[in-house]
Design a protein around this motif. Sequence first.
Motif, PDB file in Angstrom:
ATOM      1  N   ASP A 114       0.814  -1.223   0.000  1.00 22.27           N
ATOM      2  CA  ASP A 114       0.000   0.000   0.000  1.00 22.27           C
ATOM      3  C   ASP A 114       0.845   1.268   0.000  1.00 22.27           C
ATOM      4  OD1 ASP A 114      -2.403  -1.454   0.057  1.00 22.27           O
ATOM      5  OD2 ASP A 114      -2.308  -1.632   2.241  1.00 22.27           O
ATOM      6  N   ASP A 123       3.470  -2.413  11.247  1.00 20.68           N
ATOM      7  CA  ASP A 123       2.264  -3.106  10.810  1.00 20.68           C
ATOM      8  C   ASP A 123       1.108  -2.121  10.978  1.00 20.68           C
ATOM      9  OD1 ASP A 123       0.440  -5.082  10.054  1.00 20.68           O
ATOM     10  OD2 ASP A 123       0.209  -5.795  12.109  1.00 20.68           O
ATOM     11  N   TRP A 124       0.499  -1.713   9.864  1.00 23.91           N
ATOM     12  CA  TRP A 124      -0.555  -0.691   9.842  1.00 23.91           C
ATOM     13  C   TRP A 124      -1.918  -1.359   9.823  1.00 23.91           C
ATOM     14  CZ3 TRP A 124       1.220   4.284  10.143  1.00 23.91           C
ATOM     15  CH2 TRP A 124       2.590   4.463   9.902  1.00 23.91           C
ATOM     16  N   ALA A 125      -2.830  -0.880  10.667  1.00 23.05           N
ATOM     17  CA  ALA A 125      -4.199  -1.403  10.695  1.00 23.05           C
ATOM     18  C   ALA A 125      -4.928  -1.012   9.413  1.00 23.05           C
ATOM     19  CB  ALA A 125      -4.942  -0.860  11.909  1.00 23.05           C
ATOM     20  N   ALA A 126      -5.747  -1.912   8.913  1.00 24.36           N
ATOM     21  CA  ALA A 126      -6.485  -1.667   7.666  1.00 24.36           C
ATOM     22  C   ALA A 126      -7.414  -0.457   7.773  1.00 24.36           C
ATOM     23  CB  ALA A 126      -7.282  -2.909   7.285  1.00 24.36           C
ATOM     24  N   ASP A 127      -7.927  -0.178   8.983  1.00 32.16           N
ATOM     25  CA  ASP A 127      -8.847   0.953   9.147  1.00 32.16           C
ATOM     26  C   ASP A 127      -8.128   2.296   9.306  1.00 32.16           C
ATOM     27  OD1 ASP A 127      -7.859   0.889  11.760  1.00 32.16           O
ATOM     28  OD2 ASP A 127      -9.790   0.373  12.673  1.00 32.16           O
TER      29      ASP A 127
END
Length: 130
Positions: free
Chosen positions: A28, A52-56
């Motif tokens: 992304d 690690d990035w949250a999808a929201d």
Amino acid sequence: MAAIADFAAYPKWAGAVKSADVTVRDADGQAAEVVFGLDAGVFKDSYTLAYDWAADGLAVHWHLTRGQMQKAQRGSYVLAPAGTATSVTYNLTVELAIPMIGLLRRKAEKIIIDQALRELKKHVERPGSD
């Protein structure tokens, strides 16, 4: 979250951070690995964090993959929208390569967290910032 994800700007607003270079991006385009140069007076370090990035888009977690003065680091920012404001929860644990009494370590972690949140708040509330 835009301010937290803008690692290139960290040396401008995060006092002890002298450099922050994204070396790996995820599919992304978000930072997956960042190399930091830190100078906090007696504590200087060069270290790499994996993100690690949250999808929201409301949380990011990280852990240490390489360090000189640190054996381990885990942390997170969790955002909670509150009307026109945002509540930020910052968690951080650091294990240094040199022994440190638990009480001193907890005090240092509290100082680091308090300073980081103060600097982040000042940065995002400055006119013209994202």
